[in-house]
Write an enzyme that holds these catalytic residues in place. Structure first.
Site, PDB file in Angstrom:
ATOM      1  N   LYS A   1     -53.654 -41.610   3.266  1.00 54.04           N
ATOM      2  CA  LYS A   1     -53.345 -42.355   2.036  1.00 54.04           C
ATOM      3  C   LYS A   1     -53.474 -41.461   0.794  1.00 54.04           C
ATOM      4  O   LYS A   1     -52.599 -41.427  -0.063  1.00 54.04           O
ATOM      5  CB  LYS A   1     -54.269 -43.578   1.897  1.00 54.04           C
ATOM      6  CG  LYS A   1     -54.197 -44.542   3.073  1.00 54.04           C
ATOM      7  CD  LYS A   1     -55.087 -45.757   2.870  1.00 54.04           C
ATOM      8  CE  LYS A   1     -56.575 -45.465   2.787  1.00 54.04           C
ATOM      9  NZ  LYS A   1     -57.168 -44.961   4.065  1.00 54.04           N
TER      10      LYS A   1
ATOM     11  N   ARG B   1     -58.764 -54.052   0.614  1.00 58.53           N
ATOM     12  CA  ARG B   1     -59.371 -53.766   1.911  1.00 58.53           C
ATOM     13  C   ARG B   1     -59.936 -55.000   2.584  1.00 58.53           C
ATOM     14  O   ARG B   1     -60.479 -54.908   3.681  1.00 58.53           O
ATOM     15  CB  ARG B   1     -60.516 -52.792   1.688  1.00 58.53           C
ATOM     16  CG  ARG B   1     -60.221 -51.373   2.141  1.00 58.53           C
ATOM     17  CD  ARG B   1     -61.486 -50.631   1.878  1.00 58.53           C
ATOM     18  NE  ARG B   1     -61.670 -49.437   2.607  1.00 58.53           N
ATOM     19  CZ  ARG B   1     -61.337 -48.231   2.150  1.00 58.53           C
ATOM     20  NH1 ARG B   1     -60.702 -48.104   1.017  1.00 58.53           N
ATOM     21  NH2 ARG B   1     -61.648 -47.171   2.846  1.00 58.53           N
TER      22      ARG B   1
ATOM     23  N   ARG C   1     -61.846 -32.552   7.869  1.00 58.07           N
ATOM     24  CA  ARG C   1     -62.030 -32.631   6.413  1.00 58.07           C
ATOM     25  C   ARG C   1     -63.507 -32.522   6.050  1.00 58.07           C
ATOM     26  O   ARG C   1     -63.866 -31.914   5.046  1.00 58.07           O
ATOM     27  CB  ARG C   1     -61.450 -33.952   5.886  1.00 58.07           C
ATOM     28  CG  ARG C   1     -61.393 -34.001   4.373  1.00 58.07           C
ATOM     29  CD  ARG C   1     -60.832 -35.305   3.854  1.00 58.07           C
ATOM     30  NE  ARG C   1     -61.713 -36.421   4.126  1.00 58.07           N
ATOM     31  CZ  ARG C   1     -61.429 -37.691   3.873  1.00 58.07           C
ATOM     32  NH1 ARG C   1     -60.253 -38.006   3.356  1.00 58.07           N
ATOM     33  NH2 ARG C   1     -62.282 -38.660   4.125  1.00 58.07           N
TER      34      ARG C   1
ATOM     35  N   ARG D   1     -68.070 -34.812   1.554  1.00 58.70           N
ATOM     36  CA  ARG D   1     -68.226 -36.265   1.498  1.00 58.70           C
ATOM     37  C   ARG D   1     -69.314 -36.710   2.462  1.00 58.70           C
ATOM     38  O   ARG D   1     -69.334 -36.299   3.617  1.00 58.70           O
ATOM     39  CB  ARG D   1     -66.888 -36.950   1.844  1.00 58.70           C
ATOM     40  CG  ARG D   1     -66.032 -37.169   0.626  1.00 58.70           C
ATOM     41  CD  ARG D   1     -64.695 -37.769   0.959  1.00 58.70           C
ATOM     42  NE  ARG D   1     -64.764 -39.088   1.575  1.00 58.70           N
ATOM     43  CZ  ARG D   1     -63.735 -39.927   1.616  1.00 58.70           C
ATOM     44  NH1 ARG D   1     -62.577 -39.579   1.081  1.00 58.70           N
ATOM     45  NH2 ARG D   1     -63.857 -41.099   2.195  1.00 58.70           N
TER      46      ARG D   1
ATOM     47  N   ARG E   1     -66.823 -46.509   9.931  1.00 59.61           N
ATOM     48  CA  ARG E   1     -65.730 -46.798   8.992  1.00 59.61           C
ATOM     49  C   ARG E   1     -64.533 -47.384   9.751  1.00 59.61           C
ATOM     50  O   ARG E   1     -63.887 -48.309   9.266  1.00 59.61           O
ATOM     51  CB  ARG E   1     -65.303 -45.517   8.263  1.00 59.61           C
ATOM     52  CG  ARG E   1     -66.276 -45.112   7.185  1.00 59.61           C
ATOM     53  CD  ARG E   1     -66.124 -43.656   6.815  1.00 59.61           C
ATOM     54  NE  ARG E   1     -64.884 -43.348   6.132  1.00 59.61           N
ATOM     55  CZ  ARG E   1     -64.467 -42.105   5.923  1.00 59.61           C
ATOM     56  NH1 ARG E   1     -65.181 -41.079   6.341  1.00 59.61           N
ATOM     57  NH2 ARG E   1     -63.353 -41.895   5.278  1.00 59.61           N
TER      58      ARG E   1
HETATM   59  P1  AP5 Z   1     -56.509 -38.325   3.598  1.00 64.87           P
HETATM   60  O1  AP5 Z   1     -55.206 -38.235   2.884  1.00 64.87           O
HETATM   61  O2  AP5 Z   1     -57.731 -37.915   2.878  1.00 64.87           O
HETATM   62  O3  AP5 Z   1     -56.673 -39.779   4.262  1.00 64.87           O
HETATM   63  P2  AP5 Z   1     -57.134 -41.149   3.618  1.00 64.87           P
HETATM   64  O4  AP5 Z   1     -56.395 -42.226   4.340  1.00 64.87           O
HETATM   65  O5  AP5 Z   1     -56.978 -41.088   2.131  1.00 64.87           O
HETATM   66  O6  AP5 Z   1     -58.652 -41.107   4.050  1.00 64.87           O
HETATM   67  P3  AP5 Z   1     -59.974 -41.552   3.260  1.00 64.87           P
HETATM   68  O7  AP5 Z   1     -61.138 -41.031   4.014  1.00 64.87           O
HETATM   69  O8  AP5 Z   1     -59.919 -41.213   1.802  1.00 64.87           O
HETATM   70  O9  AP5 Z   1     -59.827 -43.073   3.414  1.00 64.87           O
HETATM   71  P4  AP5 Z   1     -60.919 -44.095   3.463  1.00 64.87           P
HETATM   72  O10 AP5 Z   1     -60.066 -45.303   3.451  1.00 64.87           O
HETATM   73  O11 AP5 Z   1     -61.907 -44.013   4.560  1.00 64.87           O
HETATM   74  O12 AP5 Z   1     -61.835 -43.721   2.227  1.00 64.87           O
HETATM   75  P5  AP5 Z   1     -61.919 -44.210   0.727  1.00 64.87           P
HETATM   76  O13 AP5 Z   1     -62.115 -43.028  -0.084  1.00 64.87           O
HETATM   77  O14 AP5 Z   1     -60.799 -45.144   0.381  1.00 64.87           O
HETATM   78  O15 AP5 Z   1     -56.344 -37.483   4.950  1.00 64.87           O
HETATM   79  C1  AP5 Z   1     -57.457 -37.273   5.796  1.00 64.87           C
HETATM   80  C2  AP5 Z   1     -57.401 -35.824   6.323  1.00 64.87           C
HETATM   81  O16 AP5 Z   1     -56.237 -35.675   7.140  1.00 64.87           O
HETATM   82  C3  AP5 Z   1     -57.274 -34.772   5.202  1.00 64.87           C
HETATM   83  O17 AP5 Z   1     -58.039 -33.674   5.529  1.00 64.87           O
HETATM   84  C4  AP5 Z   1     -55.775 -34.428   5.186  1.00 64.87           C
HETATM   85  O18 AP5 Z   1     -55.530 -33.117   4.770  1.00 64.87           O
HETATM   86  C5  AP5 Z   1     -55.400 -34.642   6.649  1.00 64.87           C
HETATM   87  N1  AP5 Z   1     -54.015 -35.109   6.794  1.00 64.87           N
HETATM   88  C6  AP5 Z   1     -53.346 -35.981   5.997  1.00 64.87           C
HETATM   89  N2  AP5 Z   1     -52.099 -36.186   6.453  1.00 64.87           N
HETATM   90  C7  AP5 Z   1     -51.985 -35.441   7.579  1.00 64.87           C
HETATM   91  C8  AP5 Z   1     -50.927 -35.231   8.519  1.00 64.87           C
HETATM   92  N3  AP5 Z   1     -49.738 -35.829   8.383  1.00 64.87           N
HETATM   93  N4  AP5 Z   1     -51.171 -34.414   9.566  1.00 64.87           N
HETATM   94  C9  AP5 Z   1     -52.369 -33.796   9.719  1.00 64.87           C
HETATM   95  N5  AP5 Z   1     -53.411 -33.920   8.852  1.00 64.87           N
HETATM   96  C10 AP5 Z   1     -53.211 -34.752   7.799  1.00 64.87           C
HETATM   97  O19 AP5 Z   1     -63.249 -45.099   0.772  1.00 64.87           O
HETATM   98  C11 AP5 Z   1     -64.531 -44.543   0.979  1.00 64.87           C
HETATM   99  C12 AP5 Z   1     -65.580 -45.629   0.938  1.00 64.87           C
HETATM  100  O20 AP5 Z   1     -65.581 -46.250  -0.371  1.00 64.87           O
HETATM  101  C13 AP5 Z   1     -65.372 -46.796   1.904  1.00 64.87           C
HETATM  102  O21 AP5 Z   1     -65.907 -46.510   3.186  1.00 64.87           O
HETATM  103  C14 AP5 Z   1     -66.123 -47.915   1.179  1.00 64.87           C
HETATM  104  O22 AP5 Z   1     -67.511 -47.812   1.343  1.00 64.87           O
HETATM  105  C15 AP5 Z   1     -65.788 -47.649  -0.263  1.00 64.87           C
HETATM  106  N6  AP5 Z   1     -64.560 -48.341  -0.704  1.00 64.87           N
HETATM  107  C16 AP5 Z   1     -63.414 -47.742  -1.139  1.00 64.87           C
HETATM  108  N7  AP5 Z   1     -62.505 -48.667  -1.449  1.00 64.87           N
HETATM  109  C17 AP5 Z   1     -63.077 -49.877  -1.209  1.00 64.87           C
HETATM  110  C18 AP5 Z   1     -62.611 -51.203  -1.325  1.00 64.87           C
HETATM  111  N8  AP5 Z   1     -61.378 -51.493  -1.755  1.00 64.87           N
HETATM  112  N9  AP5 Z   1     -63.473 -52.206  -0.991  1.00 64.87           N
HETATM  113  C19 AP5 Z   1     -64.720 -51.950  -0.574  1.00 64.87           C
HETATM  114  N10 AP5 Z   1     -65.217 -50.701  -0.425  1.00 64.87           N
HETATM  115  C20 AP5 Z   1     -64.399 -49.667  -0.748  1.00 64.87           C
END
Ligand code: AP5
Length: 192
Positions: free
Chosen positions: A14, A89, A128, A134, A145
């Site tokens: 994402k 979410r 990552r 992180r 997660r």
């Molecule tokens: P990346 O692009 O970073 O993936 P992502 O889907 O953005 O992963 P996140 O870890 O950021 O998502 P998340 O939903 O767990 O965390 P968030 O920060 O929202 O890609 C991942 C890796 O893969 C990278 O290294 C990238 O280079 C690689 N990659 C990408 N595309 C690729 C491809 N095509 N091929 C190969 N490699 C690839 O949330 C964190 C925490 O915050 C949550 O756990 C929760 O506690 C809290 N939180 C956030 N939002 C909310 C909400 N709305 N409600 C409640 N709690 C929330």
């Protein structure tokens, strides 16, 4: 105005794809994960509270996150549109977002849902984790997660499906290949 939800499990790409999308379409990027990590880094009361949940791979309470989104929308009037990354979410968050956007007369246009297998997700997040710093990029928390995703976030896809806004996108393949699939969907709506 064009409003897009980029949906998918942890590690589905994402954040990576959001970067490309905002460059091409000049949308405002709203990532609740990024906003929360900023609050944690600044050690604000909200950040200190959120950290307890984030470190365990659990979702932060709906009211906190919905409040953050309301403020972001108010800060960004007269823009091309928004890309929501990591939000909504839960179904309660999706309903709240619909209410906020309907009030402004600019509903969600499309929800693009990245499909990536669980093994790939784990591998991506572990890789990552070697560089990200992180606190949630380690094996134990990654498993939690993904579990939290299935329990609370997967139903959001069903919510948008019934509204005929959900489109599944193959999220495996190169970053460029995934972006091509995403932009084809966005172009189809913008050009319609
Ligand atoms: P990346 O692009 O970073 O993936 P992502 O889907 O953005 O992963 P996140 O870890 O950021 O998502 P998340 O939903 O767990 O965390 P968030 O920060 O929202 O890609 C991942 C890796 O893969 C990278 O290294 C990238 O280079 C690689 N990659 C990408 N595309 C690729 C491809 N095509 N091929 C190969 N490699 C690839 O949330 C964190 C925490 O915050 C949550 O756990 C929760 O506690 C809290 N939180 C956030 N939002 C909310 C909400 N709305 N409600 C409640 N709690 C929330």
């Amino acid at each position: 105005m064009f409003n897009l939800v980029l949906f998918g499990p942890p590690g589905s790409g994402k954040g990576t794809q959001s970067g490309f999308i905002i460059d091409r379409y000049q949308l405002i990027h709203i990532s609740t994960g990024d906003i929360l990590r900023k609050e944690v880094g600044s050690e604000t009361p909200l950040g200190l509270e959120a950290k307890k949940y984030m470190d365990q791979g659990m979702l932060v309470h709906d009211e906190v996150v919905i409040g953050m989104i309301g403020s972001k929308l108010d800060e960004n009037q007269h823009v091309n549109g928004f890309i929501f990354d990591g939000f909504p979410r839960t179904v309660a968050q999706a309903e709240a977002l619909d209410n906020l956007l309907d009030f402004k007369g600019n509903p969600i246009n499309i929800v693009l849902s990245l499909q990536v297998g669980e093994e790939s997700l784990k591998q991506r997040l572990l890789s990552r984790g070697e560089v990200s710093g992180r606190s949630d990029d380690n094996e134990e928390v990654i498993v939690k997660r993904i579990k939290e995703y299935h329990a609370k976030t997967a139903p959001v896809a069903e919510y948008y499906k019934t509204k005929e806004k959900l489109v599944d996108i193959k999220g495996e393949g190169s970053v460029e290949e995934v972006f091509t699939l995403l932009s084809a969907q966005i172009d189809a709506i913008i050009e319609a």
